[in-house]
Design a protein around this motif. Structure first.
Motif, mmCIF file in Angstrom:
data_model
loop_
_atom_site.group_PDB
_atom_site.id
_atom_site.type_symbol
_atom_site.label_atom_id
_atom_site.label_comp_id
_atom_site.label_asym_id
_atom_site.label_seq_id
_atom_site.Cartn_x
_atom_site.Cartn_y
_atom_site.Cartn_z
ATOM 1 N N GLN A 54 6.368 -45.193 37.917
ATOM 2 C CA GLN A 54 6.466 -45.825 36.604
ATOM 3 C C GLN A 54 5.209 -45.548 35.814
ATOM 4 O O GLN A 54 4.105 -45.541 36.360
ATOM 5 C CB GLN A 54 6.654 -47.345 36.736
ATOM 6 N N HIS A 87 11.497 -41.201 32.940
ATOM 7 C CA HIS A 87 10.876 -42.396 32.373
ATOM 8 C C HIS A 87 11.554 -42.838 31.087
ATOM 9 O O HIS A 87 12.042 -42.021 30.303
ATOM 10 C CB HIS A 87 9.392 -42.142 32.090
ATOM 11 N N GLU A 88 11.530 -44.140 30.878
ATOM 12 C CA GLU A 88 12.054 -44.699 29.635
ATOM 13 C C GLU A 88 11.114 -44.354 28.491
ATOM 14 O O GLU A 88 9.895 -44.491 28.597
ATOM 15 C CB GLU A 88 12.156 -46.220 29.769
ATOM 16 N N ASP A 146 21.251 -45.164 28.833
ATOM 17 C CA ASP A 146 21.483 -45.489 30.233
ATOM 18 C C ASP A 146 20.176 -45.766 30.972
ATOM 19 O O ASP A 146 20.175 -46.412 32.013
ATOM 20 C CB ASP A 146 22.220 -44.328 30.916
ATOM 21 N N ARG A 147 19.044 -45.290 30.442
ATOM 22 C CA ARG A 147 17.763 -45.463 31.125
ATOM 23 C C ARG A 147 16.940 -46.630 30.598
ATOM 24 O O ARG A 147 16.008 -47.067 31.250
ATOM 25 C CB ARG A 147 16.934 -44.176 30.997
ATOM 26 N N THR A 148 17.258 -47.126 29.405
ATOM 27 C CA THR A 148 16.400 -48.127 28.795
ATOM 28 C C THR A 148 16.455 -49.447 29.547
ATOM 29 O O THR A 148 17.483 -49.848 30.081
ATOM 30 C CB THR A 148 16.782 -48.352 27.320
ATOM 31 N N HIS A 149 15.298 -50.137 29.590
ATOM 32 C CA HIS A 149 15.228 -51.444 30.241
ATOM 33 C C HIS A 149 15.415 -52.582 29.231
ATOM 34 O O HIS A 149 15.516 -53.735 29.619
ATOM 35 C CB HIS A 149 13.879 -51.613 30.946
ATOM 36 N N ASP A 150 15.421 -52.264 27.950
ATOM 37 C CA ASP A 150 15.610 -53.284 26.919
ATOM 38 C C ASP A 150 16.711 -52.803 25.984
ATOM 39 O O ASP A 150 16.464 -52.280 24.905
ATOM 40 C CB ASP A 150 14.294 -53.506 26.151
#
Length: 391
Positions: free
Chosen positions: A187, A212-213, A239-243
């Motif tokens: 990360q 990575h996002e 599909d990769r975003t955490h928010d």
């Protein structure tokens, strides 16, 4: 023979042999045997003191081979005295590197002082230690040689701080090895990923955007073709975003939350993105949108579809895609996401023919990609059996 039984036999003559033996090879052989006993045997307090005497004699030997034998044999041992470890750290690199990388004798303050005083290879040895605390990581990033920062970037036991990332990129923006090392970390902060976008290219760039996002605006710019080398699109980035909520809001603010994008995401199974998109466009809270899409039947879906302002002509395709989503399951096998998305696209294409050409081309392209991924995984899984059958 342990230290206890060895003590009576360690005469002044033996010590003389250690200090002034005829050959360095002879002294190194004695050193190796003694150090192995010191590291492995249980010791009383008296025996420990005697062992330290022996270690100090070896550390002062004129032959590099003897001192290196001491360093290598006791590099992991807590019985290497701190003062001897510090002496070895200032020795030639062949002697110093093993203890610098492995020895538990050093304090955190010792390591900080050493980084500021030793050669680049020695810094690199410190950077490669099993654990590197945040303060030491930042110090190496700010003052260490490129060789050390490169090792640090790939060290999974190093605790990276925002300051460490900033120092590394400020000092080594042109160093491909360091940038690749940072990108390969599990990360990295989003703002660091954003900075790296402008600093890398080719396969390194692909690794960055796929691993990575990225901030929503960066993803938007990339997908919009602001950079020709971009290899991602907004659907994949979603599909990769955490928010997800923030990502969708950013798309809406930039005029990129189009019905075409929503349909494409739905057709490849990115349902969470679709739900948030409908929530933003309709002004209905996400939890209510979820119920209207999944639990309220066709009328609920039609209601939120209309409220979001999507074209009525797409509603049949939208309904068909939601139905396919509910009927299609991940199979739990390797690369099941690719197979799931392939099945989603195949069924949508079968059930709804009036898809706009651009969206059709997009889905066909994705179908090829996901099918290739699934096939490659299946071939890899079959390969061991194939090998056995041919044997």
């Amino acid at each position: 023979m342990g230290i206890a039984t060895m003590r009576p036999h360690l005469s002044e003559g033996d010590i003389e042999r250690l200090m002034r033996g005829e050959t360095s090879e002879e002294r190194a052989g004695i050193a190796h045997r003694l150090c192995r006993r010191i590291a492995a045997d249980p010791l009383t307090d008296a025996e420990r003191l005697h062992a330290e005497e022996i270690i100090k004699i070896l550390a002062e030997d004129a032959a590099d081979l003897v001192r290196r034998t001491l360093s290598v044999t006791l590099k992991n041992s807590p019985r290497l005295p701190r003062d001897v470890a510090l002496r070895l750290a200032q020795d030639i690199e062949a002697v110093a590197l093993p203890v610098l990388e492995f020895s538990p004798a050093f304090t955190d303050d010792d390591l900080i002082e050493l980084v500021l005083a030793v050669t680049p290879p020695k810094q690199a040895a410190i950077a490669g230690r099993e654990t590197v605390n945040p303060e030491l990581t930042s110090l190496i990033a700010e003052h260490g040689a490129a060789e050390a920062v490169s090792v640090l970037s790939r060290n999974r036991g190093a605790s990276w701080t925002n300051a460490a990332y900033e120092h590394s990129l400020r000092r080594f923006a042109d160093n491909e090895d360091i940038k690749e090392g940072l990108i390969s970390r599990e990360q990295i902060p989003v703002h660091i990923a954003e900075k790296l976008v402008s600093l890398v290219s080719g396969q390194t760039f692909d690794l960055l955007v796929n691993k990575h996002e990225l901030p929503a605006q960066v993803a938007i710019d990339l997908a919009a073709g602001a950079r020709e080398r971009a290899t991602i699109d907004l659907v994949e980035q979603a599909d990769r975003t955490h928010d997800m909520e923030q990502f969708v809001h950013q798309l809406d603010l930039n005029g990129r939350l189009t019905y075409s994008l929503i349909m494409r995401a739905l057709c490849v199974g990115h349902m969470k993105f679709v739900e948030h998109a409908l929530a933003v466009l309709s002004g209905v809270p996400h939890n209510r949108v979820w119920m209207m899409v999944h639990d309220a039947g066709p009328r609920g879906l039609a209601a939120v579809f209309d409220r979001a302002g999507l074209p009525r002509k797409l509603l049949p395709a939208f309904k068909a895609a939601v139905t396919v989503f509910h009927e299609t399951e991940l199979d739990g096998g390797a690369n099941d996401k690719a197979r799931f998305r392939s099945r989603m696209i195949e069924r949508v294409l079968t059930q709804f023919q009036a898809i706009p050409k651009d969206d059709l081309d997009y889905l066909l392209e994705k179908l090829d990609i996901y099918s290739e991924q699934a096939d490659a995984q299946e071939e890899a899984a079959e390969e061991p059996g194939r090998y056995i059958s041919n044997g």
